[in-house]
Design a protein around this motif. Structure first.
Motif, short mmCIF file in Angstrom:
data_model
loop_
_atom_site.label_atom_id
_atom_site.label_comp_id
_atom_site.label_asym_id
_atom_site.label_seq_id
_atom_site.Cartn_x
_atom_site.Cartn_y
_atom_site.Cartn_z
N ILE B 276 0.84 -1.20 0.00
CA ILE B 276 0.00 0.00 0.00
C ILE B 276 0.87 1.25 0.00
O ILE B 276 0.63 2.20 -0.75
CB ILE B 276 -0.95 -0.03 1.22
CG1 ILE B 276 -1.96 -1.15 1.05
CG2 ILE B 276 -1.64 1.30 1.40
CD1 ILE B 276 -2.78 -1.41 2.27
N ILE B 315 -2.87 6.37 0.64
CA ILE B 315 -2.50 5.24 1.51
C ILE B 315 -3.57 4.96 2.56
O ILE B 315 -3.89 3.80 2.82
CB ILE B 315 -1.15 5.55 2.21
CG1 ILE B 315 -0.01 5.48 1.20
CG2 ILE B 315 -0.89 4.59 3.33
CD1 ILE B 315 1.32 5.91 1.76
N PRO B 318 -6.91 2.23 2.10
CA PRO B 318 -6.60 0.80 2.16
C PRO B 318 -5.88 0.41 3.45
O PRO B 318 -6.01 -0.73 3.91
CB PRO B 318 -5.69 0.56 0.96
CG PRO B 318 -5.19 1.87 0.56
CD PRO B 318 -6.20 2.87 0.97
#
Lengths: 397, 389
Positions: B276, B315, B318
């Motif tokens: 991620i 970021i 997720p």
């Protein structure tokens, strides 16, 4: 006068590469040294363990247990037959959809290697015959696929292949469960890799339509249907899988009439399906949201009714755009089948537990976990490979 | 004017929608009544009345590891409380550690060092593709339980004591000076932050370097040191583990079960977080950092002020779901015998047979925990979103 550019390095390209990629600055050099040390010590430990401490007999002695568990030995031909059917249909599909010069050759090589390996792990005549038969059927189908493609109409093929797959699924289930002419087999002897694959595939097949329905429900303009879908999706996504399996295991027998007896495998598959459907629904929703409103309006303007708009315009595009996410979910589901061992089923992880409790092999955790870990990894890898092929075939950008 | 033909009444969308929804409600109602009736019948057959009084009237299961006082003679409600604390301990520590490791590995995947990049890729691809349960079993059975017994324990410099029973290492211990010191430090941080903001503004307005970071750090150190001088002792005692009559005393002691669970969860989740972080940083267009460098910012400042704030927007959503996954995956504690919520719930179910109540309780606890994490992360997410003018 412009500053002089640094003199080009006169050493070989390898040295340049080393300098550029490993030793460009002082901290990069330090990092390189640390990484080299990690790789060296880790690799040395692993090699030492593999060749001097590990005892691989635990795998050889229990190979059958890992793959099929306590499946009746006189009925083992059914598993071989299933393998053959699946490999035949798969290779036929691959041969029809995508002709490849290398695939039949590599498949033939794989068969030859397997034939060499089978006696090493204790296989005898029948196993050799089965492996040879499965391999040659696959190679023949891979070669015959292109012939079918040129001689049959595309319409027939696009209808025929799914029908063949559907039929195969039923034959496989029939062979696994028995009845209708062959002796029936209790699901409690479905064990090992067999149970892992069956549980994963059945849950995938069931949760996919459920997930699509839930995603459509969540985007429906009808408030009651939308609310119910949102509620279901969010509640399931808030619970851990082991909790869902627990609920399915404990509650299903209670909410069904007492005459109905659901066995543990079906309860587990129910739990996996309910769990996976909620996550799939979110993935599919992402795809649905990516379809521009104009597409739907255009389809309506052409006079398609809502069902046709959905089936011919929206869903094909939406599902195609989220293939990676959906396959990722399926891979997750495959890995999650290991949790069935916690609720008492003897799938791959459960088998490892019973193997490790054999007095001869106590303490052989490393060997067993490495082996079943590689089996899990192999299946996950094949799934992601298939997804990438499918994407390329469907022309997803 | 000719009358508009609408076709049969049931084809009109308003009526049709109503019909469909009514049908769905009816179906669900029938299902609820049918399953409910079965449930009542089955519970009567098993002679299990419904109610939560058993939580306080019966004694709970035995629990190996507790943060608060607990004995099996206490009631089930207290057992659930103990288990909840155990779960929270592993979830909070796991989230913090997984974030740190994940960011580290994610950065390593973007490193210009080829070897570091490959190593990080190997880590991510390996850890992500094996089932978590298998990893937990591996850490517990093949690593922690393979350590020597307590009699033959390993003593590493530190001292760190390793044995089958668990790990013990030096830790800070609070003393009477701790609380005033922490208070002083908190006030000091606020002051230092205000000073930093003021100096930065001065720098922007007047265009001369004010050494904002240096001054505010000095202020913080000064306040911290002053408070420690005032209380006349070091704010923490270092507590070293030592062996006293065949038990480890002092330091921070972690059992094998807890260590295996924490290690497994952290390393597994960190692999996902690394991906991620990598995707987030890659999502910031290269022109941004080129422009920042062209303005004369140093690489660390480019990362800190230009790339990272923009990457964070990609970021955080997720990341939230990874935190939720970690919280849910902590239920796999049962596989390594760490007494978390699920462990205590299933043990209590075996003792009492009160399945419906325990299932409801289990669902309520996990849903609350998930909801709490989502709310906190969504608040954070909102605070870092792009403010458009």
């Amino acid at each position: 006068m412009p500053p002089k550019s640094p003199t080009p390095l006169s050493a070989s390209s390898l040295l340049i590469w080393l300098r550029r990629n490993l030793f460009s600055t002082w901290y990069n050099s330090l990092l390189t040294v640390i990484s080299l040390w990690i790789i060296y010590s880790g690799g040395r430990g692993l090699v030492q363990w593999m060749f001097s401490q590990a005892q691989w007999t635990v795998l050889k002695a229990n190979l059958r247990l890992f793959f099929v568990g306590r499946f009746p030995i006189d009925q083992i031909w059914r598993v071989w037959l299933i393998l053959m059917l699946v490999s035949a249909v798969t290779s036929l599909t691959v041969g029809v959809i995508q002709w490849s010069r290398t695939l039949p050759i590599s498949m033939g090589l794989l068969t030859a290697i397997s034939l060499g390996v089978v006696p090493l792990v204790g296989g005898q005549g029948p196993e050799l015959v089965w492996v040879a038969a499965i391999g040659s059927v696959a190679v023949l189908n891979l070669l015959g696929g292109p012939w079918l493609k040129t001689h049959l109409s595309p319409r027939l093929l696009s209808r025929g292949l799914p029908a063949v797959w559907f039929l195969t699924a039923f034959i496989v289930l029939w062979l696994l469960m028995g009845g209708l002419g062959i002796s029936s087999i209790r699901t409690s002897v479905w064990q090992g890799l067999l149970l892992t694959v069956v549980a994963a595939l059945v849950s995938i097949a069931l949760s996919f339509p459920l997930g699509v329905l839930l995603a459509l429900g969540r985007r429906s303009p009808l408030p009651i249907i939308r609310t119910l879908s949102v509620l279901y999706i969010e509640v399931i996504r808030g619970l851990p899988l082991i909790g869902v399996l627990f609920v399915a295991g404990v509650m299903l027998p209670l909410i069904l009439p007492s005459q109905v007896q659901l066995d543990a495998v079906f309860r587990a598959i129910c739990g996996l399906t309910l769990f996976s459907a909620a996550y799939l629904a979110e993935n599919v929703r992402g795809g649905l949201q990516s379809i521009p409103q104009g597409q739907i309006e255009a389809a309506k303007a052409l006079g398609l009714n809502p069902m046709l708009v959905l089936g011919l315009v929206v869903l094909p595009q939406a599902l195609r755009s989220v293939i990676p996410a959906i396959v990722g979910q399926f891979i997750g589901l495959f890995k999650d089948t290991s949790l069935l061992s916690i609720i008492g089923l003897v799938e791959l992880t459960g088998v490892s537990r019973s193997v490790l409790s054999q007095p001869r092999f106590i303490g052989r955790h490393g060997e067993v976990y490495l082996f079943i870990g590689l089996l899990y990894w192999l299946f996950c890898y094949l799934m992601s490979l298939g997804s990438r092929r499918l994407e390329r075939q469907l022309g997803v950008k | 004017m000719p009358k508009l033909r609408l076709g049969p009444k049931w084809r009109q969308s308003r009526i049709r929608n109503g019909l469909i929804q009514g049908l769905v409600l009816l179906l669900i109602g029938v299902a609820v009544v049918y399953f409910g009736a079965n449930l009542v019948q089955n519970l009567q057959r098993l002679r299990l009345p419904f109610g939560f009084d058993f939580l306080f009237s019966k004694s709970g299961p035995s629990i190996g590891e507790t943060l608060i006082e607990y004995s099996p003679t206490d009631n089930i409600a207290r057992a659930f409380g103990v288990a909840l604390l155990n779960t929270l301990r592993v979830v909070v520590l796991g989230i913090v550690l997984a974030t740190v490791v994940g960011i580290g590995v994610g950065m390593a995947r973007l490193s210009d060092n080829w070897l570091v990049r490959k190593l990080a890729t190997f880590y991510v691809e390996t850890l992500r593709n094996f089932p978590l349960l298998l990893q937990l079993l591996f850490w517990y059975l093949a690593v922690f339980l393979k350590l020597p017994t307590f009699e033959n324990r390993i003593q590493l410099p530190g001292p760190i004591i390793l044995s089958k029973n668990g790990v013990a290492f030096p830790w800070l211990k609070g003393n009477p000076a701790t609380l005033p010191w922490i208070l002083a430090l908190a006030i000091g941080s606020v002051c230092a932050f205000l000073l930093w903001r003021y100096l930065i503004r001065l720098q922007i307005e007047q265009g001369r370097i004010t050494f904002a970071g240096l001054w505010s750090l000095l202020l913080l150190v000064g306040i911290g040191g002053g408070a420690a001088l005032f209380t006349q002792r070091f704010p923490f005692d270092v507590s070293l583990p030592y062996v006293d009559q065949r038990v480890v005393t002092g330091g921070l002691q972690l059992t094998s079960e807890f260590s295996a669970l924490l290690l497994g969860l952290t390393l597994y989740t960190a692999a996902f977080i690394a991906e991620i972080v990598r995707a987030g940083i890659r999502s910031v267009s290269i022109g941004q950092s080129e422009a920042a460098r062209a303005l004369g910012l140093k690489p660390t400042l480019v990362m800190r002020f230009v790339v990272f704030p923009q990457a964070l927007r990609v970021i955080v959503p997720p990341l939230t779901s990874q935190y939720l996954n970690l919280a849910k995956n902590s239920s796999l504690a049962v596989a390594v015998g760490y007494p978390d919520i699920y462990y205590v719930a299933s043990a209590s179910l075996e003792d009492t047979g009160r399945s419906v109540e325990i299932v409801l309780l289990l669902m309520a606890i996990y849903l609350t925990m998930s909801l709490l994490i989502s709310i906190l992360m969504n608040l954070y997410n909102r605070s870092i979103q792009l403010v458009e003018r």
